[in-house]
Design a protein around this motif. Structure first.
Motif, PDB file in Angstrom:
ATOM      1  N   GLU A 106     -24.420  18.177   4.474  1.00 60.31           N
ATOM      2  CA  GLU A 106     -23.556  18.421   5.623  1.00 60.31           C
ATOM      3  C   GLU A 106     -24.149  19.495   6.540  1.00 60.31           C
ATOM      4  N   SER A 124     -19.473  12.867  10.240  1.00 60.19           N
ATOM      5  CA  SER A 124     -19.431  13.032   8.787  1.00 60.19           C
ATOM      6  C   SER A 124     -18.250  12.280   8.180  1.00 60.19           C
ATOM      7  N   LEU A 206     -26.760  12.529   3.814  1.00 58.98           N
ATOM      8  CA  LEU A 206     -25.338  12.775   3.609  1.00 58.98           C
ATOM      9  C   LEU A 206     -24.689  11.606   2.880  1.00 58.98           C
TER      10      LEU A 206
END
Length: 373
Positions: A106, A124, A206
Motif C-alpha cells: 500500500e 486500493s 498490492l
C-alpha cells in the motif's frame, strides 16, 4: 385245504419295509431335486429382474486441504471428524508477515501515486474488490465443474446444474463490475498514471499481498468433515503440503459392483434399496444413476510386446463386474454415510409384485444379517 396251501410261505415283513423305504428315499430325492431346480430358475430370473450385490461402497469427494502460503499455524479451529459448513475456518496461519507485506504494498502504491499527484485510496479499495471477486469466481468455477461432472454421472440433478450456472454467472458479473470500478478509479489517475510502469507494478504487488493475506485463513471448501490430521499450534505449514483430508458431505453416492449378466434390464432411474453395515436392521432408498460402460481388465498391450490371451474360459468362468452409481437424496442415510462403508444393494427393474416382494424381503434379511457379519 390242501397240504401245499398249508405249507406256502407268507410274505416277509422285511421285504415290504425295504420297498417302502426305497420309495420314501425316492420321494425325498425328487423333492430335493425339485427344490434345487426351482431355486436355480428363481436365481436366473431374479438376477435379471431384481439384481442384487453385496459389493457396494459409500463414495464421496475426498480433498486434501493444502495451504497456499507458508507460515506458522497460529490456531487450529476444528476437531477431527466434526461436521463443518462451507467457508468455515479450519486453521489460521500467522498473518503478521503478510499484513506487513500488504502495508508495504500500500505504501509503495501511495508513493507511486503521489509522484503523479493522485489519490490512491479509491484504487486500493477497487483493487481489493477485484481480488475478492476473482477469488469468488475461481471458487465458483471449481464448484460448477464439480457439479456439472456429477450431473453427467447422474449423482446430482439438473436443478443443481442450473444453480451452479447461476452462481457462476453472478460471480462473473460481480468481477466485471469490480473491474469497471477499478477502471474508473484508474481514470482518475490520468492517462499518464494508468500507463505508468511504477503504478502498474505497485498495483500488481498490492493484489498479490491482499491475496496472500486472505490465504492465511484455511477454510472448508464445502459442507463435510476434516479427518486424518494431527496438528497443534506452532507447527510450520508449507505451501503445497497437505495438512488434513476433507470429506465432502454434499455429494455422497454408492458405487455398487454388479455382475455383467445382471445389467440387462437395469436403467437410470430404477428404484434401489440398500443397507449399510454401519446401520444394521435399516433399509434406505435411492435410485440408479448410471452404469459404467467399461472397466480395466488388465489386458492393455504395450508396444513391442505380444498380446496376452486370458486362460479364463468355460461356462463357469469368473464373471466380470461393472460399477453402478446409486444416487442418494441429501437426507437419506444422513449420519450413517461413512466413506468406504460396505453396502448391500438391490435394484427393482420392473413392477412385478411377486419378485419385488421377494426382493423386499431379501434386502431386509440382509440388513439384519449385518449384526453378525
Amino acid at each position: 385245504m390242501s397240504d401245499e396251501e398249508k405249507t406256502a410261505p407268507e410274505p416277509s415283513p422285511q421285504a415290504g419295509d425295504g420297498a417302502n423305504e426305497q420309495s420314501k428315499i425316492r420321494r425325498i430325492t425328487n423333492l430335493i431335486l425339485g427344490v434345487v431346480l426351482v431355486l436355480f430358475l428363481f436365481h436366473l430370473i431374479a438376477d435379471r429382474l431384481i439384481p442384487s450385490t453385496d459389493l457396494g461402497r459409500v463414495r464421496a469427494f475426498v480433498v486434501p486441504i493444502t495451504p497456499q502460503v507458508s507460515g506458522e499455524l497460529q490456531a487450529i479451529k476444528i476437531e477431527p471428524n466434526t461436521p463443518l459448513k462451507q467457508g468455515e475456518v479450519l486453521a489460521v496461519i500467522n498473518p503478521k508477515d503478510y499484513e506487513i507485506a500488504l502495508q508495504q504494498a500500500e505504501q509503495n502504491l501511495k508513493q507511486a501515486g503521489q509522484s503523479l499527484g493522485v489519490q490512491t485510496a479509491n484504487v486500493s479499495a477497487a483493487q481489493a474488490k477485484v481480488t475478492n471477486a476473482e477469488a469468488n469466481l475461481q471458487n465458483a468455477r471449481v464448484q460448477s465443474r464439480r457439479v456439472f461432472a456429477m450431473v453427467e454421472r447422474g449423482v446430482m440433478s439438473q436443478a443443481d446444474a442450473d444453480n451452479a450456472r447461476a452462481a457462476l454467472t453472478s460471480a462473473e458479473a460481480t468481477l466485471a463490475s469490480a473491474k469497471a470500478d477499478l477502471a474508473k478509479a484508474r481514470e482518475r489517475l490520468g492517462m499518464e498514471g494508468e500507463n505508468n510502469t511504477q503504478v502498474r507494478s505497485a498495483l500488481l504487488a498490492l493484489e498479490q499481498a491482499q491475496l496472500n493475506l486472505s490465504r492465511t485463513q484455511i477454510v472448508a471448501p464445502s459442507d463435510g468433515v476434516a479427518s486424518n490430521f494431527r496438528l497443534k499450534e506452532g507447527v510450520y505449514a508449507n505451501a503445497g503440503q497437505p495438512l488434513m483430508t476433507f470429506i465432502s458431505s454434499d455429494e455422497v453416492w454408492i458405487e455398487a459392483y454388479f455382475r455383467e449378466n445382471s445389467l440387462g434390464n437395469m436403467k437410470p432411474g430404477d428404484r434401489v434399496e440398500f443397507t449399510l453395515d454401519y446401520a444394521p436392521g435399516r433399509v434406505f432408498q435411492g435410485r440408479l444413476g448410471s452404469i459404467d460402460l467399461g472397466v480395466d481388465w488388465g489386458q492393455n498391450e504395450q508396444v513391442g510386446r505380444l498380446a496376452q490371451v486370458s486362460s479364463d474360459t468355460g461356462w463357469l468362468r469368473q464373471s466380470q463386474r461393472f460399477p453402478v452409481t446409486i444416487v442418494l437424496e441429501p437426507s437419506e442415510a444422513y449420519g450413517y454415510r461413512r466413506v468406504g462403508g460396505q453396502a448391500d444393494v438391490i435394484v427393482y427393474t420392473g413392477d412385478g409384485m411377486l419378485l419385488n416382494g421377494l426382493g423386499w424381503l431379501w434386502i431386509r434379511l440382509a440388513s439384519w444379517a449385518s449384526y453378525v457379519r
